[in-house]
Write an enzyme that holds these catalytic residues in place. Structure first.
Site, short mmCIF file in Angstrom:
data_model
loop_
_atom_site.label_atom_id
_atom_site.label_comp_id
_atom_site.label_asym_id
_atom_site.label_seq_id
_atom_site.Cartn_x
_atom_site.Cartn_y
_atom_site.Cartn_z
N GLU A 1 -70.17 38.23 -1.32
CA GLU A 1 -69.92 37.55 -2.60
C GLU A 1 -68.73 38.13 -3.35
O GLU A 1 -68.12 37.44 -4.16
CB GLU A 1 -71.16 37.54 -3.48
CG GLU A 1 -71.61 38.87 -3.99
CD GLU A 1 -72.89 38.79 -4.82
OE1 GLU A 1 -73.15 37.75 -5.44
OE2 GLU A 1 -73.63 39.79 -4.84
N TRP B 1 -68.90 26.97 -16.35
CA TRP B 1 -69.08 27.03 -14.90
C TRP B 1 -69.21 25.56 -14.47
O TRP B 1 -70.21 24.91 -14.76
CB TRP B 1 -70.33 27.82 -14.55
CG TRP B 1 -70.50 28.06 -13.07
CD1 TRP B 1 -69.93 29.05 -12.34
CD2 TRP B 1 -71.29 27.28 -12.16
NE1 TRP B 1 -70.32 28.94 -11.02
CE2 TRP B 1 -71.13 27.86 -10.89
CE3 TRP B 1 -72.09 26.15 -12.29
CZ2 TRP B 1 -71.77 27.36 -9.76
CZ3 TRP B 1 -72.72 25.64 -11.16
CH2 TRP B 1 -72.55 26.25 -9.91
N ASN C 1 -74.72 22.99 -21.94
CA ASN C 1 -75.06 23.73 -20.73
C ASN C 1 -76.14 22.96 -20.00
O ASN C 1 -77.14 22.56 -20.62
CB ASN C 1 -75.58 25.14 -21.10
CG ASN C 1 -75.94 25.94 -19.87
OD1 ASN C 1 -75.39 25.71 -18.79
ND2 ASN C 1 -76.86 26.87 -20.03
N HIS D 1 -80.98 36.62 20.10
CA HIS D 1 -81.46 35.24 20.23
C HIS D 1 -80.41 34.24 19.76
O HIS D 1 -80.74 33.11 19.42
CB HIS D 1 -82.77 35.07 19.46
CG HIS D 1 -83.85 35.98 19.97
ND1 HIS D 1 -84.44 35.81 21.20
CD2 HIS D 1 -84.40 37.10 19.45
CE1 HIS D 1 -85.33 36.77 21.40
NE2 HIS D 1 -85.31 37.58 20.36
C1 F6R Z 1 -76.18 38.55 -6.26
C2 F6R Z 1 -76.70 37.94 -7.46
C3 F6R Z 1 -77.53 36.73 -7.35
C4 F6R Z 1 -78.78 36.88 -8.24
C5 F6R Z 1 -79.58 35.57 -8.29
C6 F6R Z 1 -80.85 35.72 -9.09
O1 F6R Z 1 -75.45 39.70 -6.53
O2 F6R Z 1 -76.45 38.41 -8.54
O3 F6R Z 1 -77.89 36.45 -6.04
O4 F6R Z 1 -79.55 37.92 -7.72
O5 F6R Z 1 -78.79 34.56 -8.85
O6 F6R Z 1 -80.60 36.09 -10.40
P1 F6R Z 1 -81.74 36.66 -11.33
O7 F6R Z 1 -82.14 37.98 -10.78
O8 F6R Z 1 -81.09 36.78 -12.68
O9 F6R Z 1 -82.87 35.68 -11.31
#
Ligand code: F6R
Length: 588
Positions: A473, A71, A97, A489
């Site tokens: 998303e 990524w 990473n 508003h």
């Molecule tokens: C939306 C999504 C992200 C995660 C966020 C937190 O579908 O997957 O917004 O909710 O990155 O991830 P966790 O829950 O793994 O801390």
């Protein structure tokens, strides 16, 4: 975010082992991938842009290999920037990473000393640093330790020494887990990749360094290189299903798994929730922390605790936590919500909370996560592995845990279980084939829209935020959730004839006012899609969901998930791997 896997052992088909493991780690990043297989006389590197899923190729025999799914942070998603990266000699390779915060200075100094870089990444620095340390006569393990000590930021590295046929790994915050099995020593950024290779797991600590050879794994204190014997735990990941089965993708599979998860929580989570409720009752101040979807669940939680327990529970978005945490002390309870348990902002927040002496708890899905090992009290979400990048079943599980906890604080577990049970049936109902087809039709109709708005009031404001997040998303339609009363508003200026607006209109005290908001939108040409158990003349379209009383937000989550899914399919998007995203956000 990136996926990392390494293997040293008896198999000669190490390339296949690495590719197979990387496919399970793809959710961590899918811009590009790369693997290295080492034979005593050469290092074979194969890299490509895009997803590794579907990749098949035979690699030469070897007993040591590693790989990476990326990524991108520094440098675009190109073949040259894909890991592994090599030193100038070509016998040291690295996968990484994290973000090396001082990479500019390190890179400039290395270039000034004659090193040749072949990528734009911060990661390549590590290979050249190790090369320099080795040139001073240091052992490979010490060279990796000393190189790592020069990096700033949260990083995890695995370095391959082709000549010595070994891997060395070390980390700061970013997770690495070592697998110990009869045939191999393995390492990964998530224990899920060690299935089939490891009976025992060792979660690498920040100040430790591991060296993997065909004889096993040796552990050292990184600063002194003193040998260590860290505790291993059994690898209980072996049983978990991560296969698609008959489903076309993980998004539809995981959406359909929600009733099972909710039932498991009612049946199995009482003890853990009781412990959390005891802490909650004792705390003077309670703060929920989370990111993205988990943050939306936490926002719902603030309403639930206020309504059911008359408790003022706050929500701090994880990435904003440190700017508000000065009010916390030893009488505060901080509850982190996280599917992965690896989100770096959440871990940072919990580290800050611990430094302030606060009590720590977690509502988390991944049992082997850093978060779960960090806190004293946790409630497991029992949702099983969530492979799709979109959080779905973990969201409804979080809502259920928050509701059950609120009832447990009132010492009314049975009422809470009944409410979640009712929501479970309603979720099953909305997942019915015919209802799904109806939602697919609605989504196809708005799939070309530029903007979409979602409104709700009270706890349904959280439903609006979550539905908008799901839709945007995966479909890439600009979707925003609002507290319905806030519309006039400013946001109402964006409404044009035909703008789709999703309206959560349940049978509770929010209905009358949210319908007024819907009428105001409709008067300005918006196309209103109502969600609730009773139709209304303000709606152009109506998605029926069964009323589940106080647990209705659990049911409301499903239309947002399915509308996003259907709009993504209509636009030709990959529902499991939306662009620019990764599942476990382990960088800031
Ligand atoms: C939306 C999504 C992200 C995660 C966020 C937190 O579908 O997957 O917004 O909710 O990155 O991830 P966790 O829950 O793994 O801390």
């Amino acid at each position: 975010m990136c996926g990392v896997f390494g293997y040293v052992g008896q198999s000669t088909d190490v390339g296949d082992a690495v590719v197979t493991a990387l496919k399970t780690l793809e959710y961590r990043g899918y811009d590009s991938w790369g693997i290295a297989v080492s034979t005593p006389d050469r290092l074979i590197i194969d890299k490509s842009v895009g997803r590794i899923n579907g990749h098949h190729r035979a690699y030469p025999e070897g007993c040591i290999g590693f790989g990476h799914t990326r990524w991108a942070t520094h440098g675009g998603a190109t073949r040259a920037n894909a890991h592994p990266h090599r030193d100038c000699s070509g016998s040291i390779a690295v996968v990484h990473n994290g973000i090396i915060e001082n990479h500019t200075a390190l890179r400039a100094a290395l270039i000034a000393r004659g090193h040749q870089f072949t990528s734009e990444t911060d990661s390549e620095i590590v290979a050249h640093l190790v090369e320099e340390q080795l040139a001073t006569g240091e052992s490979f393990a010490s060279a990796v330790a000393d190189s790592f000590d020069r990096l700033h930021g949260y990083n995890a590295i695995v370095v391959m020494d082709r000549v010595g046929q070994q891997l060395a790994a070390t980390k700061c915050v970013s997770p690495l887990v070592i697998g110990q099995g009869a045939l191999a020593s393995t390492i990964a950024s998530d224990s899920i990749a060690l299935r089939g290779h490891a009976d025992q797991l060792v979660f690498l600590e920040d100040h430790h360094l591991a060296v993997l050879t065909k004889n096993g794994t040796d552990f050292y204190e990184r600063s002194t290189m003193k040998p260590l014997s860290p505790c291993a735990i059994p690898n209980n990941n072996r049983q978990e299903s991560i296969e698609l089965g008959d489903y076309p993708d993980f998004l539809s599979k995981e959406v359909s798994e929600q009733p099972g998860t909710l039932r498991r929580l009612i049946d199995e989570a009482h003890q853990e929730i009781t412990e959390l409720a005891v802490k909650l009752r004792a705390a003077k101040r309670v703060v929920l922390v989370g990111s993205g979807t988990a943050g939306n669940a936490a926002i719902a939680g603030t309403y639930v605790f206020s309504q059911l327990c008359r408790r003022d529970v706050s929500f701090f978005p994880a990435s904003e936590f440190r700017y508000r945490s000065a009010i916390l002390d030893s009488e505060s309870l901080v509850i982190a919500l996280s599917q992965s348990g690896e989100t770096v902002d959440v871990l940072d927040a919990m580290t800050d909370a611990r430094a302030r002496g606060s009590q720590l708890a977690a509502i988390v899905n991944s049992p082997n996560s850093t978060l779960n090992r960090f806190v004293e009290t946790s409630v497991m979400l029992r949702a099983g592995v969530e492979q799709c990048v979109l959080a779905t079943k973990s969201y409804t599980a979080m809502l259920a845990v928050l509701l059950l906890t609120a009832y447990e604080v009132r010492e009314e577990w049975d009422r809470g279980a009944a409410a979640v049970g009712r929501a479970t049936e309603a979720v099953e109902h909305v997942l019915d084939r015919e209802r799904q087809a109806h939602m697919f039709q609605i989504a196809r109709d708005f799939a070309d829209a530029g903007n979409l708005f979602v409104i709700g009031r009270g706890v349904h404001y959280a439903s609006a935020l979550e539905a908008a997040l799901k839709i945007k998303e995966v479909s890439y339609i600009h979707a925003e959730g609002f507290a319905a009363g806030e519309l006039k508003h400013g946001v109402i200026a964006l409404i044009e004839p035909g703008t789709p607006c999703l309206v959560f209109a349940p049978q509770d005290g929010t209905r009358t006012d949210v319908l007024t908001g819907a009428s105001e939108l409709r008067s300005r040409g918006a196309k209103i899609i109502g969600v609730g158990s009773v139709d209304d003349e303000a709606f152009n379209e109506f998605i029926y969901i069964q009323d589940a009383g106080v647990a209705t937000p659990i049911v409301e989550a499903v239309p947002g998930q399915l509308l996003g899914y259907a709009a993504a399919l209509a636009r030709g998007n990959d529902p499991d791997r939306p662009r620019n995203l990764a599942k476990s956000v382990t960088v800031k």
